[in-house]
Design an enzyme around this catalytic site. Structure first.
Site, PDB file in Angstrom:
ATOM      1  N   LYS A 202       3.862 -31.797 -58.734  1.00  0.00           N
ATOM      2  CA  LYS A 202       2.736 -31.372 -57.915  1.00  0.00           C
ATOM      3  C   LYS A 202       1.769 -30.587 -58.790  1.00  0.00           C
ATOM      4  CE  LYS A 202       1.464 -28.603 -53.951  1.00  0.00           C
ATOM      5  NZ  LYS A 202       1.890 -28.101 -52.649  1.00  0.00           N
ATOM      6  N   ARG A 212      -6.517 -26.449 -46.659  1.00  0.00           N
ATOM      7  CA  ARG A 212      -6.561 -25.008 -46.369  1.00  0.00           C
ATOM      8  C   ARG A 212      -7.290 -24.767 -45.062  1.00  0.00           C
ATOM      9  NH1 ARG A 212      -6.978 -23.750 -52.269  1.00  0.00           N
ATOM     10  NH2 ARG A 212      -4.824 -24.255 -52.767  1.00  0.00           N
ATOM     11  N   LYS A 229      -3.351 -21.532 -58.020  1.00  0.00           N
ATOM     12  CA  LYS A 229      -1.891 -21.702 -57.979  1.00  0.00           C
ATOM     13  C   LYS A 229      -1.344 -22.200 -59.319  1.00  0.00           C
ATOM     14  CE  LYS A 229      -1.716 -22.293 -52.954  1.00  0.00           C
ATOM     15  NZ  LYS A 229      -1.094 -23.008 -51.811  1.00  0.00           N
ATOM     16  N   LYS A 260       1.889 -35.645 -56.396  1.00  0.00           N
ATOM     17  CA  LYS A 260       0.805 -35.143 -55.564  1.00  0.00           C
ATOM     18  C   LYS A 260      -0.212 -34.394 -56.417  1.00  0.00           C
ATOM     19  CE  LYS A 260       0.010 -31.853 -51.926  1.00  0.00           C
ATOM     20  NZ  LYS A 260       0.487 -30.645 -51.347  1.00  0.00           N
ATOM     21  N   SER A 286      -5.548 -34.182 -48.633  1.00  0.00           N
ATOM     22  CA  SER A 286      -6.696 -33.931 -47.760  1.00  0.00           C
ATOM     23  C   SER A 286      -8.040 -34.231 -48.434  1.00  0.00           C
ATOM     24  CB  SER A 286      -6.661 -32.476 -47.291  1.00  0.00           C
ATOM     25  OG  SER A 286      -6.599 -31.590 -48.404  1.00  0.00           O
ATOM     26  N   TYR A 325      -3.040 -39.142 -44.162  1.00  0.00           N
ATOM     27  CA  TYR A 325      -3.657 -38.845 -42.868  1.00  0.00           C
ATOM     28  C   TYR A 325      -4.209 -40.123 -42.231  1.00  0.00           C
ATOM     29  CZ  TYR A 325      -3.366 -34.111 -44.721  1.00  0.00           C
ATOM     30  OH  TYR A 325      -2.889 -32.938 -45.249  1.00  0.00           O
TER      31      TYR A 325
HETATM   32  C1  PBG Z   1       1.685 -26.268 -49.460  1.00  0.00           C
HETATM   33  C2  PBG Z   1       1.043 -27.594 -49.424  1.00  0.00           C
HETATM   34  C3  PBG Z   1      -0.254 -27.943 -49.809  1.00  0.00           C
HETATM   35  C4  PBG Z   1      -0.409 -29.276 -49.443  1.00  0.00           C
HETATM   36  C5  PBG Z   1       0.791 -29.713 -48.882  1.00  0.00           C
HETATM   37  N1  PBG Z   1       1.672 -28.656 -48.889  1.00  0.00           N
HETATM   38  C6  PBG Z   1      -1.362 -27.140 -50.399  1.00  0.00           C
HETATM   39  C7  PBG Z   1      -1.174 -26.417 -51.650  1.00  0.00           C
HETATM   40  O1  PBG Z   1      -0.148 -26.533 -52.322  1.00  0.00           O
HETATM   41  O2  PBG Z   1      -2.085 -25.667 -52.012  1.00  0.00           O
HETATM   42  C8  PBG Z   1      -1.658 -30.082 -49.600  1.00  0.00           C
HETATM   43  C9  PBG Z   1      -1.828 -31.187 -48.627  1.00  0.00           C
HETATM   44  C10 PBG Z   1      -3.177 -31.799 -48.609  1.00  0.00           C
HETATM   45  O3  PBG Z   1      -4.110 -31.382 -49.325  1.00  0.00           O
HETATM   46  O4  PBG Z   1      -3.345 -32.749 -47.847  1.00  0.00           O
HETATM   47  N2  PBG Z   1       2.368 -25.920 -50.585  1.00  0.00           N
END
Ligand code: PBG
Length: 336
Positions: A202, A212, A229, A260, A286, A325
Site C-alpha cells: 500500500k 477522506r 502517511k 493499492k 476513491s 466503487y
Molecule cells: C485506511 C484506508 C484508506 C483507504 C482504504 N483504507 C486511506 C488511507 O490509507 O489513507 C483508501 C480507500 C480509497 O481511497 O478509496 N487505512
C-alpha cells in the site's frame, strides 16, 4: 521466384483478428465478470443516504441500506462487499477508541448484511483512521506513529469484526507485523476460518483524497500529527520493497494480498502475481473513481467504456479481482 515469407507483412496482418466482434471475443485473453468485483461501500451511523461530494454516484449508506445492498450484490453476482465506516467527528479521539466497539456501525453493518444475504462475503478494513481525530492509522506519540501499540488496537478491532461475522479482515494500516498478530489472535479465539486479505503493498498516495471526504476524516497534520502517511505507507517509487512487503504478509499468514492504489500501480500487480502466484487483488481507490467520473461528467471521456476498460486492465495485469466503487454499475453493464 520464391514465395514471400509467411510470417511477414503483407501475408501477416494482425488486424485480421480484429475485424469483427465475434473474432475479437474469440481471441480475447482476459475476461472481466461480476465475480471479479468487490464492492467498496461506506456505512454511516445515521439514516438514509448521504452523497459523497467528491465521488458522484457514491453515498454513505445506513446499516439498513447496506443490508439491502448485500441483497443486490447477491442478485448481481458480486461475491463480496468491503465496508468502510463514517462516524461522527465528535466520536473520534486520539487512539480511535471506537474502532473496537462491538456495537459500533461496522459490527452492526456486518451483522445486518450477513443476516440479509449470508451468501455474500463481507470484508472489513482493519485500521484506526476512520476513528482517530487526527486521521492517522495508528496511535501517535510525540508526532510518531507507534507500531506495536497500534497493533494491539488493531487486534482488538479485528476480533470484534470477526466476531460480528466478517469473513475477511483487510488490514490497511501498514504496521509491521500486523498480519501475524491478527492470525495468531484469530486462531486463539477459535476464528480459524476468518480470512485475511492484507493491504500488502500500500503506497502513500494522493489518490486517497476523496476517501477522506467519504469517511469524514479531516486534513492530516493537525495537532502536531504528521501531514502525510509516508512513515508507514510505501514510497510510490519502490517495486522491490513492495515485493518484500508482500512476501512478509504471506509468511505471516495472509490468505490473499492486495496492491493499492490500482491503476497507477499495475506494474506492481503484475510483479506480485508473477512472483508469488497468490490470489492478488487491486484497489481502484476513491481518487481513481473520482477522476473517471469527473472527466465523464465533463463529456471528456465515455463513462461506461472508461469504467469497463479500467476494470479490465486489472484482469489483464493478472489480478484475481478488483475492489471498486463501480462494482454494482459494472456488474449491471456486464449483463449480470
Ligand atoms: C485506511 C484506508 C484508506 C483507504 C482504504 N483504507 C486511506 C488511507 O490509507 O489513507 C483508501 C480507500 C480509497 O481511497 O478509496 N487505512
Amino acid at each position: 521466384m520464391s514465395p514471400p515469407p509467411l510470417a511477414a507483412y503483407p501475408a501477416l496482418r494482425l488486424r485480421r483478428l480484429r475485424q469483427a466482434d465475434w473474432i475479437r471475443r474469440m481471441v480475447r485473453e482476459s475476461v472481466l465478470t461480476p465475480a471479479d468485483l468487490i464492492w467498496s461501500m461506506v456505512v454511516h451511523e445515521g439514516d438514509g443516504e448521504v452523497p459523497v461530494a467528491s465521488m458522484p454516484g457514491v453515498s454513505r449508506l445506513s446499516v439498513k441500506e447496506c443490508a439491502k445492498a448485500a441483497v443486490e450484490a447477491r442478485k448481481l453476482g458480486i461475491p463480496a462487499i468491503a465496508i468502510f465506516p463514517h462516524i461522527d467527528g465528535s466520536k473520534k479521539d486520539a487512539t480511535g477508541s471506537r474502532a473496537a466497539d462491538p456495537n459500533g456501525v461496522i459490527a452492526n453493518a456486518v451483522k445486518a448484511m450477513k443476516d440479509a444475504a449470508p451468501e455474500v462475503g463481507i470484508m472489513c478494513d482493519v485500521a484506526l483512521d476512520p476513528f482517530t481525530d487526527h486521521g492517522h492509522d495508528g496511535v501517535i506519540e510525540n508526532g510518531k506513529i507507534l507500531n506495536d501499540p497500534t497493533i494491539e488496537r488493531l487486534v482488538e478491532q479485528g476480533l470484534i469484526q470477526a466476531q460480528a461475522g466478517c469473513d475477511i479482515l483487510a488490514p490497511s494500516d501498514m504496521m509491521d507485523g500486523r498480519c501475524a498478530a491478527l492470525r495468531t489472535a484469530l486462531e486463539g479465539a477459535g476464528l480459524q476460518d476468518t480470512m485475511i486479505m492484507s493491504y500488502a503493498a500500500k503506497f502513500a498516495s494522493a489518490f486517497y483524497g476523496p476517501y477522506r471526504d467519504a469517511i469524514g476524516s479531516g486534513k492530516l497534520g493537525t495537532g502536531g500529527a504528521p501531514a502525510d502517511k509516508k512513515t508507514y505507507q510505501m514510497d510510490s517509487a519502490n517495486t522491490e520493497e513492495a515485493l518484500r512487503e508482500v512476501a512478509l504478509d504471506i509468511a505471516e499468514g495472509a490468505d490473499m494480498v492486495m496492491v493499492k492504489p490500482g491503476m497507477p500501480y499495475l506494474d506492481i500487480v503484475s510483479r506480485v502475481v508473477e512472483t508469488f502466484q497468490m490470489p492478488t487483488f487491486a484497489f481502484q481507490v476513491s481518487g481513481e473513481y473520482a477522476m473517471i467520473m469527473a472527466a465523464a461528467q465533463n463529456g471528456w471521456i465515455d463513462e461506461e467504456r472508461a469504467i469497463l476498460e479500467s476494470l479490465g486492465a486489472f484482469k489483464r495485469a493478472g489480478a484475481a479481482g478488483v475492489i471498486t466503487y463501480f462494482a454494482p454499475r459494472a456488474a449491471k453493464m456486464l449483463g449480470a
